[in-house]
Design a protein around this motif. Structure first.
Motif, PDB file in Angstrom:
ATOM      1  N   ASP A  54      28.688  15.467  78.454  1.00 44.96           N
ATOM      2  CA  ASP A  54      27.763  16.336  77.723  1.00 44.96           C
ATOM      3  C   ASP A  54      28.527  17.559  77.255  1.00 44.96           C
ATOM      4  O   ASP A  54      29.680  17.789  77.659  1.00 44.96           O
ATOM      5  N   THR A  73      28.554  21.826  76.141  1.00 48.02           N
ATOM      6  CA  THR A  73      27.987  23.169  76.117  1.00 48.02           C
ATOM      7  C   THR A  73      28.665  23.952  74.993  1.00 48.02           C
ATOM      8  O   THR A  73      29.478  23.409  74.243  1.00 48.02           O
ATOM      9  N   ALA A 103      20.832  21.829  79.988  1.00 49.63           N
ATOM     10  CA  ALA A 103      19.715  22.477  79.301  1.00 49.63           C
ATOM     11  C   ALA A 103      20.097  23.950  79.181  1.00 49.63           C
ATOM     12  O   ALA A 103      19.852  24.749  80.084  1.00 49.63           O
ATOM     13  N   GLY A 128      23.482  22.907  83.820  1.00 49.69           N
ATOM     14  CA  GLY A 128      23.324  21.461  83.748  1.00 49.69           C
ATOM     15  C   GLY A 128      23.337  20.848  85.125  1.00 49.69           C
ATOM     16  O   GLY A 128      23.547  21.533  86.136  1.00 49.69           O
ATOM     17  N   ARG A 170      18.490  15.881  78.492  1.00 45.15           N
ATOM     18  CA  ARG A 170      17.863  17.190  78.300  1.00 45.15           C
ATOM     19  C   ARG A 170      16.415  16.968  77.883  1.00 45.15           C
ATOM     20  O   ARG A 170      16.136  16.214  76.959  1.00 45.15           O
ATOM     21  N   TYR A 171      15.483  17.638  78.580  1.00 47.20           N
ATOM     22  CA  TYR A 171      14.066  17.524  78.244  1.00 47.20           C
ATOM     23  C   TYR A 171      13.619  18.657  77.320  1.00 47.20           C
ATOM     24  O   TYR A 171      12.996  18.440  76.293  1.00 47.20           O
ATOM     25  N   ASN A 172      13.952  19.891  77.696  1.00 41.45           N
ATOM     26  CA  ASN A 172      13.687  21.046  76.827  1.00 41.45           C
ATOM     27  C   ASN A 172      14.738  22.107  77.111  1.00 41.45           C
ATOM     28  O   ASN A 172      15.769  21.822  77.713  1.00 41.45           O
ATOM     29  N   GLU A 173      14.476  23.353  76.701  1.00 41.66           N
ATOM     30  CA  GLU A 173      15.521  24.372  76.752  1.00 41.66           C
ATOM     31  C   GLU A 173      15.967  24.727  78.166  1.00 41.66           C
ATOM     32  O   GLU A 173      17.065  25.251  78.358  1.00 41.66           O
ATOM     33  N   ASP A 174      15.171  24.423  79.206  1.00 47.07           N
ATOM     34  CA  ASP A 174      15.589  24.776  80.569  1.00 47.07           C
ATOM     35  C   ASP A 174      15.378  23.656  81.584  1.00 47.07           C
ATOM     36  O   ASP A 174      15.513  23.878  82.785  1.00 47.07           O
ATOM     37  N   THR A 175      15.070  22.444  81.126  1.00 47.71           N
ATOM     38  CA  THR A 175      14.728  21.345  82.027  1.00 47.71           C
ATOM     39  C   THR A 175      15.441  20.064  81.609  1.00 47.71           C
ATOM     40  O   THR A 175      15.572  19.779  80.422  1.00 47.71           O
ATOM     41  N   VAL A 176      15.891  19.310  82.604  1.00 48.88           N
ATOM     42  CA  VAL A 176      16.437  17.982  82.351  1.00 48.88           C
ATOM     43  C   VAL A 176      15.548  16.947  83.028  1.00 48.88           C
ATOM     44  O   VAL A 176      14.791  17.261  83.952  1.00 48.88           O
ATOM     45  N   LYS A 212      14.652  21.983  86.759  1.00 44.45           N
ATOM     46  CA  LYS A 212      15.319  23.099  86.085  1.00 44.45           C
ATOM     47  C   LYS A 212      16.686  23.303  86.748  1.00 44.45           C
ATOM     48  O   LYS A 212      16.743  23.678  87.929  1.00 44.45           O
TER      49      LYS A 212
END
Length: 622
Positions: free
Chosen positions: A460, A462, A513, A517, A556-562, A574
């Motif tokens: 992944d 960053t 996220a 990560g 990655r699910y959203n900006e702070d969660t996988v 998170k």
């Protein structure tokens, strides 16, 4: 929340083997081929090119079959299956019915068949490097034992019956070795050649061995060396005028279907086919039949009109066109699914090579794919006409073959438009590379041997780094016990971070996220801080799938969660805090039919999670 099955949108043909047959029902000449369909059943197809007629029959068990042979006694077809059961399946051509399958419990692949002079059918296997014997009269299967003496040889890759009274077997990938099996005595001769090699060419009175450097000629009945010299593995044709045996081999070699097609269409033209009685070559390439008329250099194509079988979903991404895009396991096709309309779209094969797409990226309304088995980098624009045969759309911009073949990590794109992928080295070699694909120029840069003698598994990106994990897998070699690592390189390919885990701990997928990560290592998740380069274990989750190795999917699910797709559940976490925000029972496949019987691929489209298990697509609903 729960998962609801959407359907099976991925459909493809992928022919592993094809032979000319005489159909005993109408005494006509046809082509029989087997399509592999991981996640569903393989399919036997009987095709008549001229009539454009197709019959399809799902296998009793297993994904497909490499080995295919027609029995001379009654015209039945015998198949040797893969990827899970290594079974022998027999199809009665008069009744169009299957016999009960037979198998040796330890084996997963049967590679090819050869009809022995005793009337029995012989096949070689993976993963036990065994020779199997099938008796058509009694419909029984016998295990004749491990072929080669080398422990690391687990592929009895090809068997041959051209030598009277013998079965010749090529084994690899520890050491290339040719073994002879005597049908009358049941004994193996493992000392035919003084140096390693595999069968390059074989006829009734001679055997040619190649170790990729030199060729040797031998009479396997007498052990006599037929020519008192060795030939270079490349350029051996130049000696045809001087040596009649080399001339004889050259003439046969350049008219054998596979090699003839390679010379005509290029090495990456992956097909299976057979010569008809009139000299025409008929075969399967991707989603089409082709015919090369005798004396012609122009291929004719016919669409396979049977409904393609559902296929294992090998990758799944959210497209920037509002659709889900994915790839099939084998078949080299990609597909889309529109959640708003339910519309499915399956492409033709995106390259002429065999294999499957591992990595997909949607960027600038195009689909970028990285694929096995030629290390392809392919870009496809769904808004433009299909011109795949001309390599215009889709376009293969670079292959990494022969050195790098399998993009095991899948692919990710950074904010500058560079696509990053981790690659396994060629068969029989432990090694890795990471590629950097510039979507503006379609140039590909390679960073090699970042961690020597290891392969890559997860990857992944960053803002500053490309993160990857090492693994103990290698193409064609058994896994090894060695400490595995989490690593990071900068965007110029310099290794800036490496953390070793304890020996025996599998290190798997990675997902970020934002700044933070997670990476799977054994039964735990570890938090990665991409700024401080600190890695700490998260105590909030223990995983179940670590017992069988790697978790296949973390996204990655959203900006702070996988989202972590463990064997039994999907865990939303998170990475920064380790807080678990949700746990949902994951969809599961049948473990008797699928090696990967949990979630293999997943994507988030418009905030909704979609996941695949085998050939099935699921949507996570409130």
């Amino acid at each position: 929340m729960k998962y609801t099955k959407v359907g099976r949108p991925c459909k493809t043909f992928s022919a592993l083997s094809a032979i000319r047959i005489i159909d005993p029902k109408d005494n006509t000449e046809k082509l029989a081929f087997v399509s592999i369909s991981q996640g569903a059943h393989g399919m036997l197809v009987i095709a008549d090119f001229d009539a454009k007629a197709f019959e399809s029959y799902p296998l009793v068990i297993d994904s497909g079959a490499w080995a295919l042979l027609q029995l001379p006694e009654d015209g039945s077809l015998v198949l040797g299956t893969s990827n899970y059961y290594g079974s022998v399946q027999r199809f009665d051509m008069m009744e169009r019915e299957w016999y009960e399958p037979l198998r040796i419990e330890t084996e997963e692949y049967i590679w090819n068949f050869a009809l022995g002079t005793d009337g029995n059918v012989y096949g070689g296997t993976w993963s036990g490097d065994k020779l199997l014997r099938y008796c058509p009269k009694t419909h029984t299967l016998d295990d004749m034992g491990k072929v080669s003496a080398e422990v690391d040889n687990n592929y009895a890759r090809m068997v041959y019956s051209e030598i009277p009274g013998k079965i010749i077997i090529s084994s690899q990938f520890g050491i290339k070795r040719i073994t002879s099996y005597d049908i009358a005595t049941g004994q193996f001769d493992r000392n035919l050649f003084p140096q390693p090699g595999n069968v390059f060419w074989i006829e009734k009175d001679y055997l040619c061995s190649s170790n990729d450097i030199t060729l040797q000629f031998l009479n396997p009945l007498t052990g006599e060396r037929l020519i008192d010299r060795e030939f270079p593995a490349k350029g051996w044709e130049e000696f045809a005028q001087e040596y009649p045996l080399v001339a004889r081999m050259k003439e046969a070699y350049y008219h054998e279907p596979k090699n003839f097609m390679f010379k005509l269409m290029g090495d990456s033209f992956s097909c299976v086919g057979a010569y008809m009685d009139n000299g025409d070559l008929v075969g399967v390439q991707g989603q089409e039949l082709f015919r090369l008329r005798k004396g012609s250099k122009e291929l004719e194509f016919v669409d396979i009109t049977s409904e393609p079988p559902a296929a294992f979903i090998h990758e799944l991404i959210a497209g920037d066109d509002g659709k889900l895009w994915g790839a099939s396991s084998f078949g080299m096709t990609i597909f889309s699914y529109d959640p708003k309309t339910g519309e499915e779209f399956n492409t033709r094969s995106i390259t002429t090579a065999g294999g499957e797409v591992y990595g997909m990226v949607s960027h600038d309304h195009k689909i970028y794919s990285t694929a096995y088995s030629w290390g392809e980098h392919v870009v496809y624009d769904p808004q433009k006409p299909w011109q795949g045969r001309e390599n215009i759309n889709p376009k293969n911009v670079r292959t990494l073959w022969p050195k790098y073949l399998r993009p095991f990590t899948k692919s990710k794109i950074d904010s500058d438009g560079y696509i990053w992928t981790g690659w396994m080295e060629e068969y029989g070699v432990r090694g890795m590379a990471i590629s950097k694909w510039d979507t503006k120029t379609d140039t590909v840069e390679l960073f090699e041997h970042l961690v020597p003698r290891t392969s890559v598994f997860g990857l992944d990106i960053t803002e500053d780094y490309v993160w990857f994990t090492t693994c103990n897998h290698a193409n064609g070699l058994p896994d090894i016990d060695a400490p595995l690592s989490l690593c990071a390189i900068d965007k110029e390919g310099n290794l800036v971070f490496r953390k070793n885990f304890d020996e025996g701990v599998h290190v798997g997928r990675i997902a970020f996220a934002g700044r933070y990560g997670v990476v799977q290592a054994g039964k735990y998740l570890y938090r990665i801080d991409s700024k401080s380069l600190q890695v700490t274990r998260l105590s909030t989750v223990e995983l179940s799938w670590y017992k069988t190795g790697h978790i296949e999917t973390i996204i990655r699910y959203n900006e702070d969660t996988v989202a972590v797709f463990d064997m039994e559940e999907t865990i939303f976490i998170k990475p920064e805090t380790g807080e678990v925000t949700a746990r949902v029972s994951s969809p599961k496949g049948n473990p008797k039919e699928l090696f990967f019987h949990g979630v293999f691929a997943a994507a988030v489209l418009d905030g909704t999670v979609y996941a695949s298990v085998g050939a099935d697509l699921y949507r996570l609903e409130e």
